[in-house]
Structures are given as structure tokens and as C-alpha cells.
Design a protein around this motif. Structure first.
Motif, PDB file in Angstrom:
ATOM      1  N   SER A   1       1.249  -0.404   1.713  1.00 55.06           N
ATOM      2  CA  SER A   1       2.511  -0.915   2.269  1.00 55.06           C
ATOM      3  C   SER A   1       3.485  -1.339   1.186  1.00 55.06           C
ATOM      4  O   SER A   1       4.675  -1.047   1.269  1.00 55.06           O
ATOM      5  N   ASP A   2       2.978  -2.028   0.171  1.00 48.88           N
ATOM      6  CA  ASP A   2       3.893  -2.532  -0.856  1.00 48.88           C
ATOM      7  C   ASP A   2       3.429  -2.221  -2.271  1.00 48.88           C
ATOM      8  O   ASP A   2       4.026  -2.689  -3.235  1.00 48.88           O
ATOM      9  N   PHE A   3       2.365  -1.438  -2.390  1.00 48.29           N
ATOM     10  CA  PHE A   3       1.823  -1.002  -3.683  1.00 48.29           C
ATOM     11  C   PHE A   3       1.380  -2.161  -4.567  1.00 48.29           C
ATOM     12  O   PHE A   3       1.255  -2.002  -5.776  1.00 48.29           O
ATOM     13  N   ARG A   4       1.126  -3.300  -3.952  1.00 46.88           N
ATOM     14  CA  ARG A   4       0.574  -4.399  -4.741  1.00 46.88           C
ATOM     15  C   ARG A   4      -0.845  -4.040  -5.150  1.00 46.88           C
ATOM     16  O   ARG A   4      -1.569  -3.343  -4.444  1.00 46.88           O
ATOM     17  N   ARG A   5      -1.238  -4.563  -6.282  1.00 42.81           N
ATOM     18  CA  ARG A   5      -2.556  -4.289  -6.836  1.00 42.81           C
ATOM     19  C   ARG A   5      -3.395  -5.559  -6.837  1.00 42.81           C
ATOM     20  O   ARG A   5      -2.880  -6.634  -7.140  1.00 42.81           O
TER      21      ARG A   5
END
Length: 124
Positions: A54-58
Motif C-alpha cells: 500500500s505504501d511501500f514501507r519497509r
């Protein structure tokens, strides 16, 4: 349903690096949280890293934060795990997993799509 193929494992000395790849087929992984898990002999499977669709957070486990980097190449439908400064305790079978329409962080037994695993052995 997405199919996953993991590769890149091997034998490396402590302090060395490896890059794991997870190629997806049958579907793009745009709607999937893509994760790496690992399982050492006699131990539970544990989450290593995840990248959110969804937000490409890692996200990273504390034990690998600062040493491992997860990334994705949507054009190649591939997720990578760059592993640096490897330690003997990083030894295990590494699995990639795809969790459709789900956030990162779900327990492994809830995730439906798995690659076959690739063995990483770090010698001291």
C-alpha cells in the motif's frame, strides 16, 4: 494466485553478503505484502522483513535492522533481500511469502503463498 521462486542462498563467511531474490509469477505483487521469513534448525519460522504493497514501507526484525535491506522491482516482479554483515545466527532457510491485500506483520501461518525456500549458511 501468485507463485514464488526464491533464489540466491549459499555459504558465506561471517561478515559477508548475499542477495536473495524472489520472483513472482501468475500475478503481479502489487496487491501483496511481500515478506521474507527464515527458519533455523529446530527453531520457529520468524519474520525477517516485509515491504508493504500500500505504501511501500519497509519493516525489519530487530535482529537484522541496519544490515538487511528489502527492495522490489515491479518491472521484474521480483523482491530482493540484500543481506550484509552476515552472522552465524543468520543461518537458516529463507522463504519469501506473499500476503494478498494484507498489511505487513501477519503471522506466517496466515499467509497463503510461499516460495520453496533457499538455504543461507553463515560460517564463523
Amino acid at each position: 494466485e501468485v507463485q514464488l521462486q526464491a533464489s540466491g542462498g549459499g555459504l558465506v563467511q561471517a561478515g559477508g553478503s548475499l542477495r536473495l531474490s524472489c520472483a513472482a509469477s501468475g500475478s503481479t505483487f502489487d496487491d501483496y505484502a511481500m515478506s521474507w521469513f527464515r527458519q533455523a534448525p529446530g527453531k520457529e519460522r520468524e519474520a525477517v522483513s516485509c515491504i508493504s504493497s500500500s505504501d511501500f514501507r519497509r519493516y525489519y526484525a530487530d535482529s537484522v535492522s541496519g544490515r538487511f535491506t528489502i527492495s522490489s522491482d515491479n518491472a521484474k516482479n521480483t523482491v530482493y533481500l540484500q543481506m550484509n554483515s552476515l552472522k552465524p545466527e543468520d543461518t537458516g532457510v529463507y522463504y519469501c511469502a506473499a500476503d494478498k491485500m494484507a498489511p505487513c506483520g501477519r503471522s506466517w501461518f496466515l499467509i497463503g503463498s510461499w516460495g520453496q525456500g533457499t538455504l543461507v549458511t553463515v560460517s564463523s
